[in-house]
Structure formats: C-alpha cells, structure tokens
Motif scaffolding. Sequence first.
Motif, PDB file in Angstrom:
ATOM      1  N   CYS A 170      12.735   9.749  36.886  1.00  0.00           N
ATOM      2  CA  CYS A 170      11.673   9.371  37.828  1.00  0.00           C
ATOM      3  C   CYS A 170      11.134  10.566  38.608  1.00  0.00           C
ATOM      4  CB  CYS A 170      12.188   8.317  38.816  1.00  0.00           C
ATOM      5  SG  CYS A 170      12.542   6.716  38.068  1.00  0.00           S
ATOM      6  N   THR A 171      11.895  11.638  38.661  1.00  0.00           N
ATOM      7  CA  THR A 171      11.471  12.808  39.433  1.00  0.00           C
ATOM      8  C   THR A 171      10.711  13.836  38.593  1.00  0.00           C
ATOM      9  OG1 THR A 171      13.492  14.119  39.045  1.00  0.00           O
ATOM     10  CG2 THR A 171      13.539  12.514  40.858  1.00  0.00           C
ATOM     11  N   LEU A 172      10.599  13.606  37.280  1.00  0.00           N
ATOM     12  CA  LEU A 172       9.919  14.586  36.428  1.00  0.00           C
ATOM     13  C   LEU A 172       8.432  14.637  36.777  1.00  0.00           C
ATOM     14  CD1 LEU A 172      11.466  13.959  32.890  1.00  0.00           C
ATOM     15  CD2 LEU A 172      12.188  15.561  34.662  1.00  0.00           C
ATOM     16  N   PRO A 173       7.839  15.818  36.743  1.00  0.00           N
ATOM     17  CA  PRO A 173       6.403  15.919  37.080  1.00  0.00           C
ATOM     18  C   PRO A 173       5.529  15.222  36.043  1.00  0.00           C
ATOM     19  CG  PRO A 173       7.242  18.013  36.230  1.00  0.00           C
ATOM     20  CD  PRO A 173       8.437  17.127  36.421  1.00  0.00           C
ATOM     21  N   ASP A 174       4.440  14.622  36.514  1.00  0.00           N
ATOM     22  CA  ASP A 174       3.439  13.997  35.648  1.00  0.00           C
ATOM     23  C   ASP A 174       4.085  13.044  34.642  1.00  0.00           C
ATOM     24  OD1 ASP A 174       0.939  13.422  34.690  1.00  0.00           O
ATOM     25  OD2 ASP A 174       0.763  15.218  33.443  1.00  0.00           O
ATOM     26  N   THR A 175       5.063  12.281  35.099  1.00  0.00           N
ATOM     27  CA  THR A 175       5.809  11.381  34.218  1.00  0.00           C
ATOM     28  C   THR A 175       6.106  10.081  34.952  1.00  0.00           C
ATOM     29  OG1 THR A 175       6.854  13.244  33.055  1.00  0.00           O
ATOM     30  CG2 THR A 175       7.935  11.101  32.867  1.00  0.00           C
ATOM     31  N   ASP A 176       5.905   8.963  34.272  1.00  0.00           N
ATOM     32  CA  ASP A 176       6.238   7.661  34.827  1.00  0.00           C
ATOM     33  C   ASP A 176       7.005   6.844  33.799  1.00  0.00           C
ATOM     34  OD1 ASP A 176       4.861   7.459  37.518  1.00  0.00           O
ATOM     35  OD2 ASP A 176       3.174   8.053  36.253  1.00  0.00           O
ATOM     36  N   ILE A 177       8.031   6.143  34.246  1.00  0.00           N
ATOM     37  CA  ILE A 177       8.752   5.235  33.367  1.00  0.00           C
ATOM     38  C   ILE A 177       7.927   3.967  33.193  1.00  0.00           C
ATOM     39  CG2 ILE A 177      10.814   3.803  33.115  1.00  0.00           C
ATOM     40  CD1 ILE A 177      12.415   5.976  34.493  1.00  0.00           C
ATOM     41  N   VAL A 178       7.726   3.562  31.950  1.00  0.00           N
ATOM     42  CA  VAL A 178       6.953   2.373  31.622  1.00  0.00           C
ATOM     43  C   VAL A 178       7.862   1.167  31.461  1.00  0.00           C
ATOM     44  CG1 VAL A 178       5.478   1.315  29.867  1.00  0.00           C
ATOM     45  CG2 VAL A 178       5.112   3.697  30.535  1.00  0.00           C
ATOM     46  N   ASP A 179       8.988   1.357  30.783  1.00  0.00           N
ATOM     47  CA  ASP A 179       9.912   0.250  30.539  1.00  0.00           C
ATOM     48  C   ASP A 179      11.283   0.823  30.205  1.00  0.00           C
ATOM     49  OD1 ASP A 179      10.757  -2.354  30.343  1.00  0.00           O
ATOM     50  OD2 ASP A 179       9.483  -2.887  28.636  1.00  0.00           O
ATOM     51  N   ILE A 180      12.301   0.018  30.480  1.00  0.00           N
ATOM     52  CA  ILE A 180      13.682   0.397  30.178  1.00  0.00           C
ATOM     53  C   ILE A 180      14.371  -0.808  29.566  1.00  0.00           C
ATOM     54  CG2 ILE A 180      15.875   1.273  31.078  1.00  0.00           C
ATOM     55  CD1 ILE A 180      14.338   2.378  33.465  1.00  0.00           C
ATOM     56  N   SER A 181      15.108  -0.570  28.511  1.00  0.00           N
ATOM     57  CA  SER A 181      15.843  -1.654  27.860  1.00  0.00           C
ATOM     58  C   SER A 181      17.036  -2.084  28.702  1.00  0.00           C
ATOM     59  CB  SER A 181      16.343  -1.188  26.491  1.00  0.00           C
ATOM     60  OG  SER A 181      17.428  -0.287  26.644  1.00  0.00           O
ATOM     61  N   SER A 182      17.674  -3.150  28.259  1.00  0.00           N
ATOM     62  CA  SER A 182      18.985  -3.507  28.797  1.00  0.00           C
ATOM     63  C   SER A 182      19.986  -2.433  28.390  1.00  0.00           C
ATOM     64  CB  SER A 182      19.427  -4.860  28.228  1.00  0.00           C
ATOM     65  OG  SER A 182      18.481  -5.864  28.489  1.00  0.00           O
ATOM     66  N   PHE A 183      21.181  -2.503  28.973  1.00  0.00           N
ATOM     67  CA  PHE A 183      22.266  -1.622  28.540  1.00  0.00           C
ATOM     68  C   PHE A 183      22.999  -2.254  27.365  1.00  0.00           C
ATOM     69  CE2 PHE A 183      21.862  -0.297  33.048  1.00  0.00           C
ATOM     70  CZ  PHE A 183      21.572   1.031  32.820  1.00  0.00           C
ATOM     71  N   TYR A 184      23.462  -1.384  26.457  1.00  0.00           N
ATOM     72  CA  TYR A 184      24.189  -1.816  25.268  1.00  0.00           C
ATOM     73  C   TYR A 184      25.488  -1.024  25.183  1.00  0.00           C
ATOM     74  CZ  TYR A 184      19.953  -4.163  23.632  1.00  0.00           C
ATOM     75  OH  TYR A 184      18.869  -4.994  23.524  1.00  0.00           O
ATOM     76  N   GLU A 185      26.558  -1.677  24.759  1.00  0.00           N
ATOM     77  CA  GLU A 185      27.798  -0.953  24.475  1.00  0.00           C
ATOM     78  C   GLU A 185      27.874  -0.758  22.977  1.00  0.00           C
ATOM     79  OE1 GLU A 185      31.872  -0.996  26.630  1.00  0.00           O
ATOM     80  OE2 GLU A 185      31.937  -2.608  25.134  1.00  0.00           O
ATOM     81  N   SER A 186      28.189   0.473  22.556  1.00  0.00           N
ATOM     82  CA  SER A 186      28.160   0.777  21.123  1.00  0.00           C
ATOM     83  C   SER A 186      29.426   1.505  20.690  1.00  0.00           C
ATOM     84  CB  SER A 186      26.946   1.637  20.785  1.00  0.00           C
ATOM     85  OG  SER A 186      27.074   2.933  21.324  1.00  0.00           O
ATOM     86  N   GLU A 187      29.708   1.346  19.419  1.00  0.00           N
ATOM     87  CA  GLU A 187      30.802   2.093  18.803  1.00  0.00           C
ATOM     88  C   GLU A 187      30.389   3.549  18.652  1.00  0.00           C
ATOM     89  OE1 GLU A 187      31.455   0.217  15.077  1.00  0.00           O
ATOM     90  OE2 GLU A 187      32.125  -1.688  15.956  1.00  0.00           O
ATOM     91  N   PRO A 188      31.331   4.480  18.767  1.00  0.00           N
ATOM     92  CA  PRO A 188      30.974   5.891  18.562  1.00  0.00           C
ATOM     93  C   PRO A 188      30.496   6.129  17.130  1.00  0.00           C
ATOM     94  CG  PRO A 188      33.355   5.617  18.738  1.00  0.00           C
ATOM     95  CD  PRO A 188      32.760   4.302  19.098  1.00  0.00           C
ATOM     96  N   ALA A 189      29.555   7.033  16.992  1.00  0.00           N
ATOM     97  CA  ALA A 189      28.999   7.347  15.677  1.00  0.00           C
ATOM     98  C   ALA A 189      29.373   8.768  15.280  1.00  0.00           C
ATOM     99  CB  ALA A 189      27.485   7.203  15.712  1.00  0.00           C
ATOM    100  N   TYR A 190      29.570   8.966  13.978  1.00  0.00           N
ATOM    101  CA  TYR A 190      29.827  10.283  13.383  1.00  0.00           C
ATOM    102  C   TYR A 190      31.215  10.798  13.762  1.00  0.00           C
ATOM    103  CZ  TYR A 190      24.762   9.674  13.357  1.00  0.00           C
ATOM    104  OH  TYR A 190      23.500   9.150  13.237  1.00  0.00           O
ATOM    105  N   TYR A 191      31.455  11.060  15.039  1.00  0.00           N
ATOM    106  CA  TYR A 191      32.793  11.469  15.504  1.00  0.00           C
ATOM    107  C   TYR A 191      33.421  10.228  16.144  1.00  0.00           C
ATOM    108  CZ  TYR A 191      36.413  14.082  18.028  1.00  0.00           C
ATOM    109  OH  TYR A 191      37.609  14.553  18.519  1.00  0.00           O
ATOM    110  N   GLU A 192      34.318   9.567  15.427  1.00  0.00           N
ATOM    111  CA  GLU A 192      34.754   8.233  15.811  1.00  0.00           C
ATOM    112  C   GLU A 192      35.927   8.205  16.783  1.00  0.00           C
ATOM    113  OE1 GLU A 192      35.399   6.017  12.242  1.00  0.00           O
ATOM    114  OE2 GLU A 192      33.310   6.209  11.567  1.00  0.00           O
TER     115      GLU A 192
END
Length: 435
Positions: free
Chosen positions: A305-327
């Motif tokens: 939110c503090t980045l210059p000339d930048t606005d957040i339009v939308d944010i997803s819900s939070f998701y819990e995920s399994e680790p990828a590649y390095y398990e």
Amino acid sequence: MWRCSTYEFDERMPIIMGILNVTPDSFSDGGQHNRPDDAIDHALKLVEQGAHIIDVGGESTRPGAAEVPIEEELRRTVGVVAELSRRGVCVSIDTRHAEVARACVAAGAAIINDVSGFRDPAMVDAAAACDAGLVVMHMKGEPSTMQNDTSYVDVVAEVRDYLARRAGELEASGIARERICLDPGPGFGKTPQQSLELMRNLQELVRLGYPVMTAASRKRYVGFAYGIDDPKDRDVASAAEALLGCELGATIVRTHNVEATASALRDLRPLAVIALGCNVALVAQPGEEREAKIAQLNMAIGALCTLPDTDIVDISSFYESEPAYYEDQDPFVNAVALVRTGIAPKELLGYLHAIENSLGRVREIPNGPRTCDLDIVDYQMYVADTEELTLPHPRALERDFVVRPLSEIRPNFAFADGSTLSDADVKYGAAVRIG
C-alpha cells in the motif's frame, strides 16, 4: 474476449461505448439527435473520437420516465441502427422490449443492452435466437417506479448476486457465457450514496468472471460525489469515474463524452498480479503458527500500500498450501494481490525484494523456507525473458497456490502472453482456502 455477433473485444483494454439517444426526453441530451441525419453524424463523430461501440436508445429510462409505444421506439431506432451498421459501426440497441431488440438485431445491431436485465422471457428468447452480445443491468422495478424503493441491506452483495443469477439463467437458456456483460446500474433504483458505494466496489462484480460495464456518465451519483448539479457539466468527473472503474476491473465504458473519456483512460495503469507466500512464523505461540504467517502476509500487503503510484485493486482469501519443489519444510500460507501500478516491472521487482528483506527473508535454500515471498506473476501487456525477470511467471500455472487464489478474484484471467488461467497443468503446492 467479449463476443458480440461478428465483433470480438479484448477485455484487457477499455472498450468505449458512445451513447446515442434518439429521444426527446433523455435526462441530459434529450432532443439533440432526434433527426436520423443528426443522429448518424453524431455517432460517426463519436467513433472518430474513439468509440468502439455506439449504443442507440429510443426510450428514455431516466427516473420517472413513461414507457414509449413499441411502434414509436422502432421508428426512432431501426433506421439509425441499419445505417450505422451499413457503415461498419458496431451498434448496440438500448431497449427493454423484445420486439425492438429483434428488429434492431435484424437491422445489424451486434449488442442488446437491456436495462431490465432480461427479466422478460421474450427478451431471453430474442437473445437466444441470435449471437449478439448482451448487457445485463440491475434495476429495481421499472424506470417509472424504480426510485420508489431503494432499500438494500448490502447494495454491493445484492446487486452482485442478482446479476450472477440473471447471467446463470441466460447461460441455462443456451446463451454462451462469453456473450454476457454485467452492468450494476448506478442510479437505477439506487440513491446516489448507494450508487457510489456500488461503483467503488466493482471488483466484487469482476470476480464473477464476466465483462463488467461502468456507466457513470452524467449520473446523479457523480453530481453527488463531485458537487456538480447540471448533468451537462459532469463530463470531466464522469471520465474520472470511468478511469476508476477500469482500474477496478471494468471493461466496457458507456459514456456521452467519448473524447473526454478516451483522454482520461490514457492514464489507466497496468495491472500486476503479485503472489504472496510465507511459511516461517517469526513470532508465534505454539499452535498459532498459521495466524502468525497470515499476520506477516498482512504486513507485506500493508507495505504494498505504500508503493508509489500503486493501488491494490483486490486481494484473494488466504490459502494454506503444501510446500512445492523443496518438500521438507512447513506448510505455506498464500494469497494473490492485484495492483494497478505505474512502476515499471523491473523496478517493481526491486520494491518487492525490499519488502521481503524488511520482513526477514533469507535466501539460503532454493524454494526453501521463507518469512515472506513476493512474486510478480503477470504484468499486463508486458512479456519478458531475462535472467533477472521472466513474465508471465513461467511456473505460475503449475502452482495450485497461485491458480486457486487468482481464480477466486479473476476467474478468466488472461496473461500478457495470451495464455489463460487454468488448473489443467497444476502439479505442485496443493492449496486449501482458509479465510
């Protein structure tokens, strides 16, 4: 693509629909284009100024307007539609009457714009019998009565759910999804404050996965928000509202003043997709690690939110995920944010690395544990393949923790390279929504 008969419109860029009212009583321009020659001249001028579509309306739908006899609406519209179509203009017919819609489609109209939201079964039949694009609008009651009841518990949720139902019913009637566009109908059965709330939350409609229209032009809510009484003086403010609507994800812009609107839309900033992840909780009591990871992602969102000339339009819900590649590591918490930004891609990457560093990220193991991970997944209309940055992200579509949250907020997302969002190639990081 929004498919409208023989026309296709790329939803990644604004599509301007110029308003042509061939009526004596529309709220801001009634009587100005009554004569067919005047109407056609004005329409061609709008096309020269940047309109992709001309929306022809033969019946005023201002609050309190009386219904026009079908014969009169046909007399006003069909000849103008036929002539503009003959000249290669993509024409929309703004009507709530099936007989008018059929006649104008037969005359060459490529879009049916129904302010009553295709509630009339005859209008649904007319839509199913052709391949025109459809604009489904929300309105309480009829124009003559719509301002009699403006009660809502949650205007954004109620309008969103209504439009989702109507679109679903059209699809159930055999109408292709890609033909359907949604219009929240500001000012139609809504107070100025309700319309303002609705138009400030257009991203909620965009989540449904259909093209969305922003039709703010000269509306009363614009006058309310900007303190402008005369509708004819609201064009600059209307253009600003059009830009805001497009930044929130609207695709089609319906406007009286095409020139002012096209000028404002030149300031539309690119859309960037940023994936967020965390699986190292810096400060957490036993059993509260997930909450701590969410807190760290919220800190990252705060930093965005503090980045210059930048606005957040939308944010997803939070998701819990399994680790990828390095398990051999703990589960992650992930989300996806959409931002409009004037920061160039490589510079944006530098800002994201600075946020990661501020939240304690240490890069010791490739794909290993991290306190914060911020990836640019896509940057609208920009493709790159360098050692420093590859866009779109080459592994985005194989990661469930990217595909699921992005699908939540942009179901039919199209990447800069033309690829589309799909779970067909997902292999890693199985994700479950947690809130």
